[in-house]
Every structure is written in structure tokens, then in C-alpha cells.
Enzyme design. Structure first.
Site, short mmCIF file in Angstrom:
data_model
loop_
_atom_site.label_atom_id
_atom_site.label_comp_id
_atom_site.label_asym_id
_atom_site.label_seq_id
_atom_site.Cartn_x
_atom_site.Cartn_y
_atom_site.Cartn_z
N GLU A 1 7.94 -11.68 -25.78
CA GLU A 1 6.97 -10.62 -25.55
C GLU A 1 7.59 -9.24 -25.39
O GLU A 1 6.94 -8.25 -25.69
CB GLU A 1 6.01 -10.94 -24.39
CG GLU A 1 6.63 -10.95 -23.03
CD GLU A 1 5.60 -11.28 -21.95
OE1 GLU A 1 4.45 -10.86 -22.05
OE2 GLU A 1 6.00 -11.97 -20.98
N LYS B 1 9.22 -14.81 -22.20
CA LYS B 1 9.73 -13.50 -21.76
C LYS B 1 10.46 -12.80 -22.91
O LYS B 1 10.28 -11.61 -23.14
CB LYS B 1 10.71 -13.62 -20.58
CG LYS B 1 10.15 -13.97 -19.24
CD LYS B 1 9.36 -12.88 -18.56
CE LYS B 1 7.92 -12.91 -18.98
NZ LYS B 1 7.02 -13.80 -18.37
N LYS C 1 -1.81 -5.84 -19.63
CA LYS C 1 -1.46 -6.52 -18.39
C LYS C 1 -2.47 -7.61 -18.05
O LYS C 1 -2.11 -8.69 -17.61
CB LYS C 1 -1.35 -5.50 -17.24
CG LYS C 1 -0.86 -6.10 -15.93
CD LYS C 1 0.57 -6.64 -16.07
CE LYS C 1 0.97 -7.47 -14.87
NZ LYS C 1 2.08 -8.39 -15.20
N ARG D 1 1.90 1.24 -5.86
CA ARG D 1 1.97 0.33 -4.72
C ARG D 1 0.62 -0.35 -4.44
O ARG D 1 0.54 -1.24 -3.60
CB ARG D 1 2.41 1.09 -3.47
CG ARG D 1 3.75 1.78 -3.61
CD ARG D 1 4.15 2.45 -2.33
NE ARG D 1 4.24 1.52 -1.24
CZ ARG D 1 5.29 0.75 -0.99
NH1 ARG D 1 6.35 0.84 -1.75
NH2 ARG D 1 5.28 -0.09 0.02
N HIS E 1 13.87 -34.54 -32.02
CA HIS E 1 12.68 -34.92 -32.80
C HIS E 1 12.25 -33.79 -33.74
O HIS E 1 11.11 -33.76 -34.19
CB HIS E 1 11.53 -35.30 -31.86
CG HIS E 1 11.87 -36.49 -31.02
ND1 HIS E 1 11.87 -37.77 -31.50
CD2 HIS E 1 12.27 -36.59 -29.73
CE1 HIS E 1 12.23 -38.62 -30.55
NE2 HIS E 1 12.49 -37.91 -29.45
N ASN F 1 0.56 0.26 6.11
CA ASN F 1 1.02 -0.59 5.01
C ASN F 1 1.69 -1.80 5.64
O ASN F 1 2.65 -1.64 6.40
CB ASN F 1 2.01 0.21 4.15
CG ASN F 1 2.78 -0.67 3.18
OD1 ASN F 1 2.27 -1.69 2.72
ND2 ASN F 1 4.00 -0.30 2.88
N GLY F 2 1.18 -2.98 5.36
CA GLY F 2 1.79 -4.19 5.94
C GLY F 2 0.72 -5.19 6.35
O GLY F 2 -0.44 -5.08 5.95
N TRP G 1 -3.60 -1.73 -1.43
CA TRP G 1 -3.55 -2.99 -2.16
C TRP G 1 -3.95 -4.04 -1.13
O TRP G 1 -3.18 -4.40 -0.26
CB TRP G 1 -2.16 -3.24 -2.71
CG TRP G 1 -2.12 -4.42 -3.61
CD1 TRP G 1 -2.46 -4.44 -4.93
CD2 TRP G 1 -1.76 -5.74 -3.27
NE1 TRP G 1 -2.33 -5.72 -5.41
CE2 TRP G 1 -1.91 -6.54 -4.42
CE3 TRP G 1 -1.36 -6.36 -2.09
CZ2 TRP G 1 -1.65 -7.90 -4.43
CZ3 TRP G 1 -1.09 -7.72 -2.10
CH2 TRP G 1 -1.24 -8.47 -3.27
N CYS H 1 0.87 -1.18 0.00
CA CYS H 1 0.00 0.00 0.00
C CYS H 1 0.90 1.21 0.00
O CYS H 1 2.10 1.12 0.27
CB CYS H 1 -0.86 0.05 1.25
SG CYS H 1 -1.89 -1.40 1.51
N GLU I 1 8.93 -20.54 -20.19
CA GLU I 1 8.77 -19.20 -19.63
C GLU I 1 9.90 -18.27 -20.11
O GLU I 1 9.65 -17.11 -20.44
CB GLU I 1 8.74 -19.30 -18.09
CG GLU I 1 8.69 -17.99 -17.34
CD GLU I 1 7.47 -17.13 -17.62
OE1 GLU I 1 6.54 -17.58 -18.31
OE2 GLU I 1 7.46 -15.97 -17.18
O1 M6R Z 1 -3.29 -12.36 -15.03
P1 M6R Z 1 -3.02 -13.77 -15.55
O2 M6R Z 1 -1.98 -14.46 -14.77
O3 M6R Z 1 -4.27 -14.56 -15.69
O4 M6R Z 1 -2.46 -13.52 -17.01
C1 M6R Z 1 -2.18 -14.59 -17.85
C2 M6R Z 1 -1.34 -14.13 -19.02
O5 M6R Z 1 -2.03 -13.17 -19.77
C3 M6R Z 1 0.00 -13.54 -18.57
O6 M6R Z 1 0.71 -14.45 -17.78
C4 M6R Z 1 0.85 -13.16 -19.78
O7 M6R Z 1 1.23 -14.31 -20.47
C5 M6R Z 1 2.07 -12.34 -19.35
N1 M6R Z 1 2.15 -11.14 -20.13
C6 M6R Z 1 3.35 -13.09 -19.52
O8 M6R Z 1 4.45 -12.34 -19.14
#
Ligand code: M6R
Length: 615
Positions: A495, A492, A610, A27, A511, A101-102, A75, A2, A488
Site C-alpha cells: 500500500e 504494508k 484512511k 491529537r 504448493h 488530556n489523559g 479525542w 487530546c 500484514e
Molecule cells: O478503519 P478500519 O480498521 O475498519 O479499516 C480497515 C481497512 O480499510 C484498513 O485496515 C486498511 O487496510 C489500512 N489502510 C491498512 O493499512
């Protein structure tokens, strides 16, 4: 997480606090509130929503006059985001008001004691318990606010940065800190209080950052006194001259939110297991699991639904649930699951993983599973989100707001909570010995320190990024627990740098993907000591014979891979099941630095959002 802000001095407090809250919204931004002392009384306005929502509401509700005030942007941790749970909170008498906050971990037992003494509570928060505890101490012992805060905090277990004032002593604010940040800006006959320096950077460059277990009483027109909360000893204030600009502060001094979030992982992981894992007692306590233990133990299988990075965390969970708890697991893309006709019934337990808690496909998969009678357990980061509300039960990760579109700390905190669940079930089913169980807890407790160690390779990783930043393709290989980490790592890079990357189980390379390998193909191979090390070393030899460029992610002290690879990045040793929490760190840093070197918009990559709230 927060944000807290306070002001006492000769200016109007409201505009300073309002602007400060806007700067601290990174935050947390699920609710906000401000309390002002108008010369006679406390005037308070708070609301669910962002600071702009508060601004609209507050102007209709209270006068914005007064040179003393406190504000909060929340938050949520304890209690869903709503008007009542928003801060500031009054004490029962209405004389005291607090922002916090905490997390106060022992709030339930304190609340019960206070209830027995006649206190009542409007909200579900731990903070309202704390302000009434302070009031109780003040009344019983006829103490001043500062002393009462000190005594009350000595009864509290948890983390806090607080600011409190008493309408009967409107010339002082009492602040204290343990675990959460608290800065005091020192102006001419005025003080500013905030979670970081951004709310007061334009008023003063002089600041004190309270250390853990310190408190201060800031008095209008008086010198600042800082004391140790435990033994009341006076502390010499160390006044720093701030060297930073506003932009930097908002990202906590980091160039991007993504980098900041990468570096927040040690504390985010700790926050996720804190209070849930008692290492000395060898206990894991997760309310959502305890309350539904029968559902977990009677389930024929677990089906995990998620998207993107959360799906990768689900894949790691598949290994650990099957390995430790011996429960069959299937991991499904939520978007596929919802549109096929899955065979699912009331003997199935579905775990939905989502950072945002708002992903449309995951939400739809949950509804489908529920309609077929399955019990659905949520693992979310955002408190009170749609998925958190739609699931039958759940456990939050405590990663704090993740602002960078590329998920980093969400991934490692999801793995942390899923590991706790797997261990708890393994204990309940008797599929893990008590000594192994204890070993896992001890190792998990050491992970934050080991992540810090892994982060120390950043400069070395930057040099590797420099070499490969212009490549058009990248491969990522891993086996067992580290196969999902390879996926993963590739995600990263894709994207945020827009370089084509693929993750594969290392043995699958022969394969098909092996045809891609030549001297222009960089391949990140996760080859940590535990697990299938020799097999991965053989895979590395196969790459070497085809002249691929090898970046080995290895255990500290590794010799064999070092002999074969073009570059190695070391991570500390841990149990195989916990290794994804470490091996993912260098891959996050590698993609981050490549994207920065290419001049990409790291925090807001093209075409992405996001949270994906549409299909
Ligand atoms: O909020 P969520 O975890 O449900 O989101 C899922 C994906 O949209 C999210 O993980 C996306 O792949 C990220 N941008 C990856 O870095």
C-alpha cells in the site's frame, strides 16, 4: 489523546489559542472548546466537531476578548463526543474551569464521593470530576487554587496534562502533568501552555517541558515556579531552546505520521491494557465483556468480521481464542460475509474489528449479523464512531488518532485488546491455569519495553531496505500466530511502496509460490523461536536451495536462521501468542523505509483513504 493550549500575557488570547488548536488537531478532533477571561467573567464556547466548527460557533456565542484563556481539542475517551462532554469544563460554582488530556482511572469512585457531598455533573467525563474535586478541596480547606490542584492530584490515579484557572484570580493558570505531555513557552511577560510546542513556536523559542508529577503556576509578569506534586519541593526550571520548525512539530519531529505512529506503539499498547489488566491481582476487567459474559460463554462460535489490517488482527485473534479459550472462531472479510447468505443465529457471537469504526462493509456485516439474531461486539479505536454505536457492546483500543493511511498502531492495539478478551474468557471457562494466566499478564505487561527494543533495529532495517527497494516482488512467510503477520507485512509494503507483495503460510509455499523463487526474489520469513521454529527453518532451507534472498525475523540470539539467511532482524523473546506484537514491528519499518527511499507519499498513498466509508 487530546490537545491543550493556554495563554496568559499581554496579547489577545483567542487567536493564539485558536491557531494552536488547529495545529494540535492531529491529537484528536472530535470536539473542541475555548474559555476566555474577558476582564470580569469566564466566557466559554465548545462544540462537537473540529476546530473550524468551534470557530463558527464561538464567534456567534462569545466575545473574543481577553488576555487569558485555555482551549482544547478532544479525542474522546470517557463520554461520547458531544457538546456537553467537550472541554473546557466548569466546576459546580462556575468559578473554575479546566482542560485535560489523559484519563482519570479512579474517576468513578471520586464521582460517587463528590455526589454524596452534593456535587452534580453535566457530562460523562472524568475531567468534570477532577475540576469539582479541586473545587471541593479549595472550599473545604480554604486554599488557593495551586494548593488545591496539588492536593486533588494526589488523590487521582491515571494520566493527565491539565490547565486550570479561577475567575477570582485571573492572573494565573495552574498546570500539571503526569503521563501526558505539557510544554510551557516563555515569552516576554507572557506564557504559552500546550501539549507540544507547535502552538507557540512563532512567539518564543524558549520552552520548558514539565516532567511527570510536576506542576507550575504561571503568573502574568512573574517568574515561573515548578513544584513536585507529591512533596511540594521546588524544581529548577530547565529552559530549552527549541530547534525545531513548525512542520516537524506537527508530526512530533517525525518525517511522517506513519513513522510517528510506529514509534507510538509502546505507549499505545500500554494505554490499551492500562486499567484493564491488573497484573499483581491477576485480573482482567473489560466492562463490555463482563456485562455480557453469558453471551460469550454460551456462544457456539465466534465470527470475526473486518477488513484490511483489522482483518489480519482478527486472524491473530482466531489463533489465540481457539488456543486459550477453546472457542471455535471463523474470520470473515466483512465484504464477503455481507453478500453471501451466512448461516448465523442467536447462538453466534460476532466480533467486528475496525480502527475507524466507519468502514462501510464492516458496518453492513454488523447489521446483517444483528438481523439474524447474533450478538455483536465491537473493537474500535475511534470513540463514538458508527460501528461503536451500532454494536451491542464493545471495547475501545486506546491507540490515539491514527493519521497515516497505513495502519500500524491500530494493528498492535487490536491484538492487545483481543488478547485480553481471549484471556478473560479462558479464565472464565477454566481453559487456562492460574499460573499460565499470570504468566500471560506479566508477559503482556513487558511488551511495550520489548517493542522499544525491536524499534532499535531501525538503522539495520534501513540498510536492508536500500538493498531491496528496487525489487518488483516480495514474499512474506510465517506460520501459526505469525501467518497473519506475513499477510500484514505484505499489505504494508503494497500500500505504501506499490511493490507487489504476497503473504503466505510458510508451508503453503511448496504448493505454488515456490515457483516464483529465484535469486531475484526477496522473502521475509518470520522464524521466531517458539511455535513451529524447526518447520520454518526447513522452509528457509527450501528457499535457500532455490537461491531466494532471505530476510529472517528471528528471536534475539538465534543461530540456525542466521546461518541460512542473507539478513536477520532480531526481536526480543516472548510467548508465542504475543509474538505478532513484536514481529510486525520490523516489517512496518521495512515497508516504511522502502517507500521513503522510492519517494512515495507514505502518509497518503495513492488511491487509498484512511477510512473506507463506501463499498
Ligand atoms: O478503519 P478500519 O480498521 O475498519 O479499516 C480497515 C481497512 O480499510 C484498513 O485496515 C486498511 O487496510 C489500512 N489502510 C491498512 O493499512
Amino acid at each position: 489523546m487530546c490537545g491543550i493550549v493556554g495563554y496568559i500575557g499581554h496579547r489577545e488570547a483567542y487567536p493564539i489559542i485558536l491557531k494552536g488548536l488547529k495545529r494540535l488537531e492531529y491529537r484528536g478532533y472530535d470536539s473542541a472548546g475555548i474559555a476566555l477571561y474577558d476582564g470580569c467573567d469566564i466566557k466559554l464556547s465548545k462544540t462537537k466537531g473540529k476546530v473550524v466548527d468551534l470557530e463558527d460557533k464561538l464567534l456567534k456565542e462569545i466575545p473574543t476578548v481577553g488576555s487569558l484563556g485555555i482551549g482544547h481539542t478532544r479525542w474522546a475517551t470517557h463520554g461520547v463526543p458531544n457538546d456537553v462532554n467537550s472541554h473546557p469544563h466548569y466546576s459546580n460554582s462556575g468559578n473554575l474551569v479546566i482542560i485535560h488530556n489523559g484519563i482519570i482511572e479512579n474517576y468513578e469512585s471520586l464521582k460517587t464521593e463528590l455526589k454524596n457531598r452534593g456535587y452534580s455533573f453535566k457530562s460523562d467525563t472524568d475531567t468534570e470530576v477532577l475540576i469539582n474535586l479541586i473545587e471541593d478541596v479549595m472550599k473545604n480547606d480554604n486554599l488557593k487554587l495551586g494548593k488545591a490542584v496539588q492536593i486533588a492530584l494526589n488523590q487521582v490515579v491515571g494520566a493527565y496534562a491539565i490547565a486550570v484557572f479561577d475567575k477570582n484570580k485571573p492572573n494565573e493558570i495552574v498546570v500539571a502533568k503526569l503521563g501526558s505531555p505539557l510544554a510551557i513557552g516563555i515569552g516576554d511577560d507572557e506564557f504559552f501552555i500546550a501539549s507540544d510546542a507547535s502552538p507557540f513556536i512563532e512567539y518564543t523559542k524558549n520552552a520548558i517541558y514539565l516532567e511527570d508529577e510536576e506542576m507550575a503556576i504561571v503568573r502574568r509578569g512573574k517568574d515561573l515556579k515548578i513544584r513536585k506534586i507529591k512533596d511540594d519541593s521546588l524544581v529548577d526550571p530547565y529552559i530549552q531552546e527549541l530547534q525545531i520548525n513548525l512542520e516537524q512539530i506537527e508530526k512530533g519531529g517525525y518525517d511522517h505520521f506513519m513513522l510517528k505512529e510506529i514509534y507510538e506503539q509502546p505507549s499505545a499498547i500500554k494505554d490499551t491494557y492500562r486499567g484493564r489488566m491488573l497484573v499483581n491481582e491477576a485480573i482482567i476487567k473489560l466492562a463490555g465483556v463482563e456485562d455480557n459474559m453469558k453471551k460469550f460463554l454460551n456462544a457456539d462460535r465466534i465470527i470475526i468480521v473486518a477488513c484490511g489490517t483489522s482483518w489480519h488482527a482478527g486472524l491473530v485473534a482466531e489463533y489465540i481464542f481457539e488456543d486459550l479459550a477453546r472457542i471455535p472462531v471463523e474470520v470473515e472479510y466483512a465484504s464477503e460475509f455481507r453478500y453471501r447468505n451466512p448461516v448465523i443465529n442467536e447462538k453466534d457471537l460476532v466480533i467486528a474489528i475496525s480502527q475507524s469504526g466507519e468502514t462501510a462493509d464492516t458496518l453492513a456485516a454488523i447489521k446483517l449479523a444483528k438481523s439474524k439474531g447474533a450478538f455483536v461486539f465491537g473493537v474500535c479505536n475511534v470513540v463514538g464512531s458508527s460501528i461503536a454505536r451500532e454494536t451491542n457492546a464493545g471495547a475501545y483500543t486506546h491507540a490515539g488518532p491514527e493519521i497515516g493511511v497505513a495502519s500500524t498502531k491500530a494493528f498492535t492495539t487490536q491484538i492487545t485488546i483481543l488478547t485480553l478478551i481471549a484471556l478473560r474468557l479462558a479464565r472464565a471457562k477454566g481453559t487456562i491455569s492460574s499460573s499460565d494466566f499470570r504468566l500471560y499478564l506479566m508477559e503482556l505487561e513487558m511488551i511495550p519495553e520489548k517493542v522499544i527494543k525491536a524499534l532499535e533495529s531501525e538503522e539495520h532495517i534501513k540498510k536492508i531496505a536500500e538493498i531491496y527497494k528496487t525489487t518488483r516482488n516480495f514474499l512474506y512467510l510465517g506460520r501459526g500466530y505469525n501467518f497473519p503477520v506475513a499477510l500484514e507485512g505484505a499489505l504494508k509494503l503494497k500500500e505504501i511502496s506499490y511493490i507487489h507483495a504476497e503473504g503466505y503460510p510458510a508451508a503453503e509455499m511448496k504448493h505454488g509460490p515456490i515457483a516464483l523463487i529465484d535469486e531475484n526474489m526477496p522473502i521475509a520469513v518470520i522464524a521466531t523461536k517458539k511455535g513451529h521454529y524447526e518447520k520454518v527453518v526447513s522452509n528457509i532451507q527450501e528457499i535457500k536451495s532455490r537461491k531466494g534472498k532471505i530476510i529472517g525475523i528471528v528471536t534475539e540470539g538465534d543461530v540456525s536462521v542466521r546461518e541460512l539467511a542473507d539478513h536477520v532482524i532480531e526481536v526480543p523473546e516472548t510467548l508465542e501468542a504475543l509474538s505478532p506484537l513484536l514481529t510486525t514491528i520490523p516489517l512496518q519499518l521495512l515497508s516504511y523505509h522502502i517507500a521513503v527511499m522510492l519517494g512515495k507519499n507514505v502518509d497518503q498513498p495513492r488511491n487509498l483513504a484512511k477510512s473506507v466509508t463506501v463499498e
